[in-house]
Design a protein around this motif. Structure first.
Motif: not given
Lengths: 138, 138
Positions: B106, B109-114
């Motif tokens: 994830a 696939a994103s520009n979040y710090k998961i």
DNA sequence: TAGGTATTGATAAACGTTATTAAACAGCAT
DNA sequence: ATGCTGTTTAATAACGTTTATCAATACCTA
């Protein structure tokens, strides 16, 4: 709950759907209300709630019951997952493969008739990443 | 949000935690209130809310923001998944392996710090299965 | 025991959502 | 066009859940 017959496509419904389709965010009912109100200043909040609920029932849109206090709505009905920013609460799509097989795994591990699942990631979005570099996070 | 120093273990907190630990359901604040009130009849609903929130902040319990209108609480803090009955709203644990690796998928696939994820299955529990055999399901 | 802080119970307020209602509206048959 | 019938609307009230406020109380430390 489901009434396909005699359901009119009113201006309000049309515009609610149009505005929701315009954005990739997952607005709350109130945010949809604000968006729609720019084009239909006299629309009532109740109308927005009523029709979002209705469209979700019929399956035209998706009602997300994610973390946080408000429900959010999504014009994309194909199954997909979401990330929620723990800092600002915003919700984005996560484009990873949908794990359909875990429904069966879950069904074996429980005595529920499993209908589906949803994955919600939590994290910090790039905006908040920049702002709250060293700040407390929650 | 987090205050470890000077946090007292009051009778109220002790009993709230005890009662929550007794059940495997995932009671709402109101349900916890009802449980606790049998032992502490004069406790206030606010106290229950305040302390559930506090314990969740500290990490002693888990606050679930699952579908439905109310938050639910869980004395089991180890990561695990849940099923929610679409018919009666009850929430149970699902004992399947936690997919830790999808956090990395994830994140790519994103520009979040998961930070983590949660899976919520939806289905029909065995109780409702029996009752609403041929009835509408929602 | 006295003083300071944390916590409580009671109450009010806030918030998101749903229900109610009279009025407006759309479709249809005269 | 006119009237009939059922749907939908806007406005408002009601509702359920959660949070904030605050004086009174309980606990801790010295």
């Amino acid at each position: 709950m489901e009434q396909l017959p005699n359901m009119r496509l009113t201006t309000q419904r049309q515009i609610i759907l149009e505005e929701l389709s315009k954005v990739t965010s997952h607005p709350t009912a109130n945010e949809v209300y604000d968006m729609v109100r720019r084009r239909l200043p006299r629309i009532g909040l109740g109308t927005v709630y009523r029709n979002l609920e209705l469209m979700a029932d019929v399956g035209v849109i998706l009602k997300l019951e994610v973390g946080g206090t408000q429900k959010r709505f999504d014009a994309t009905v194909e199954p997909h997952y979401h990330v929620r920013c723990s800092s600002c609460g915003k919700v984005d799509d996560i484009d990873i493969a949908v794990q359909e097989q875990i429904n069966q795994v879950a069904e074996k591990a429980s005595n529920y008739k499993i209908l589906g699942h949803h994955i919600e990631f939590s994290g910090i979005c790039s905006d908040c990443m920049g702002k709250n570099q060293e700040t407390d996070i929650n």
